[in-house]
Scaffold this active site. Structure first.
Site, PDB file in Angstrom:
ATOM      1  N   LYS A 114     128.304  91.036  81.827  1.00 23.20           N
ATOM      2  CA  LYS A 114     129.694  90.573  81.926  1.00 23.20           C
ATOM      3  C   LYS A 114     129.726  89.414  82.928  1.00 23.20           C
ATOM      4  O   LYS A 114     129.288  89.565  84.079  1.00 23.20           O
ATOM      5  CB  LYS A 114     130.564  91.723  82.427  1.00 23.20           C
ATOM      6  CG  LYS A 114     131.946  91.765  81.817  1.00 23.20           C
ATOM      7  CD  LYS A 114     132.644  93.053  82.245  1.00 23.20           C
ATOM      8  CE  LYS A 114     134.049  93.140  81.726  1.00 23.20           C
ATOM      9  NZ  LYS A 114     134.793  94.218  82.355  1.00 23.20           N
TER      10      LYS A 114
HETATM   11  O1  G3P Z   1     137.634  96.130  83.015  1.00 24.76           O
HETATM   12  C1  G3P Z   1     138.538  95.071  82.894  1.00 24.76           C
HETATM   13  C2  G3P Z   1     139.966  95.494  82.747  1.00 24.76           C
HETATM   14  O2  G3P Z   1     140.117  96.399  81.698  1.00 24.76           O
HETATM   15  C3  G3P Z   1     140.638  95.918  84.012  1.00 24.76           C
HETATM   16  O3  G3P Z   1     141.896  96.478  83.783  1.00 24.76           O
HETATM   17  O4  G3P Z   1     143.817  97.797  84.576  1.00 24.76           O
HETATM   18  O5  G3P Z   1     142.298  96.716  86.255  1.00 24.76           O
HETATM   19  O6  G3P Z   1     143.848  95.345  84.876  1.00 24.76           O
HETATM   20  P1  G3P Z   1     143.026  96.588  84.950  1.00 24.76           P
END
Ligand code: G3P
Length: 223
Positions: free
Chosen positions: A86
């Site tokens: 990533k």
């Molecule tokens: O892993 C990336 C993403 O899904 C993070 O989500 O909830 O931290 O905005 P969030």
């Protein structure tokens, strides 16, 4: 359409796998750091996830310069055949994506917030692009409209890079992503757990069983 779990927690990953709802996993530095704070090392956390997951596992670099990004990416990729590197959607991230594409190492380009970023990541050779819908909603924008934008752009130019919808906050995000034709949806465990249930399913089942018991006085099966 594939369902990934957005988690570095091995118990959550095992549960999703038992339910038959695990096509892959995405992690990020925040999620991995949370698991490492419980006493595990980076390698231990990641290899366990790679072993338990029957599909791609995205693991993020923590460098921002090209050289270090690349060296971290190669180490990540060596941890397992289902490891996906990533990389953040920056200019250095794009250059590293190009270099990894030449080595046939799959990249998930992350922290994408519009169609142009997604197009650039795809042109650099990313296998997945990860637009963050919830974080756009958080600042008063419509995150899902970015998915629509990316889908249209990728269709217009026949781009094969997969759209991986990230930063999902609720089941409505999931349904909308499916209607838009997203390739992958990565879900936090609490959202995944809510998806199979509906209160009318529970209510209907309980009424069927009560009617049977009232009619025959027992739940014995007649065959
Ligand atoms: O892993 C990336 C993403 O899904 C993070 O989500 O909830 O931290 O905005 P969030």
């Amino acid at each position: 359409m594939k369902l990934f779990l957005d988690s570095a927690n091995i118990e959550e990953i095992k549960k999703a796998r038992e339910w038959g709802l695990l096509d892959g996993v995405t992690t990020n530095p925040s999620l991995v750091a949370k698991e490492m704070s419980k006493g595990k090392g980076f390698r231990e956390v990641i290899t366990e996830i790679l072993h338990e997951t029957p599909g791609p596992v995205s693991i993020e670099v923590i460098a921002t310069d090209y050289e270090t990004m690349l060296s971290q990416a190669l180490k990540i990729s060596s941890l397992g055949s289902n490891a996906v590197v990533k990389l953040p959607m920056t200019l250095n991230g794009l250059n590293a994506t190009r270099a990894l594409k030449e080595k046939r190492i799959p990249v998930n380009s992350t922290l994408i917030f519009n169609g142009i970023q997604a197009l650039f990541a795809a042109k650099a050779g990313a296998e997945f692009v990860s637009p963050f819908v919830g974080r756009l909603d958080d600042i008063g924008e419509d995150g899902m409209s970015v998915i629509e934008q990316i889908k249209t752009i990728f269709t217009n130019y026949d781009i094969k890079t997969k759209i991986l919808v990230a930063s999902i906050r609720n089941p409505l995000h999931v349904v909308r992503a499916m209607i838009m034709g997203a390739d992958v949806i990565t879900l936090p465990f609490d959202v995944l757990s809510k998806l199979p249930s509906h209160p009318k399913t529970d209510e209907g089942l309980s009424r069927f069983l009560k009617d049977w018991e009232n009619a025959f006085g027992s739940m014995e099966f007649p065959l």
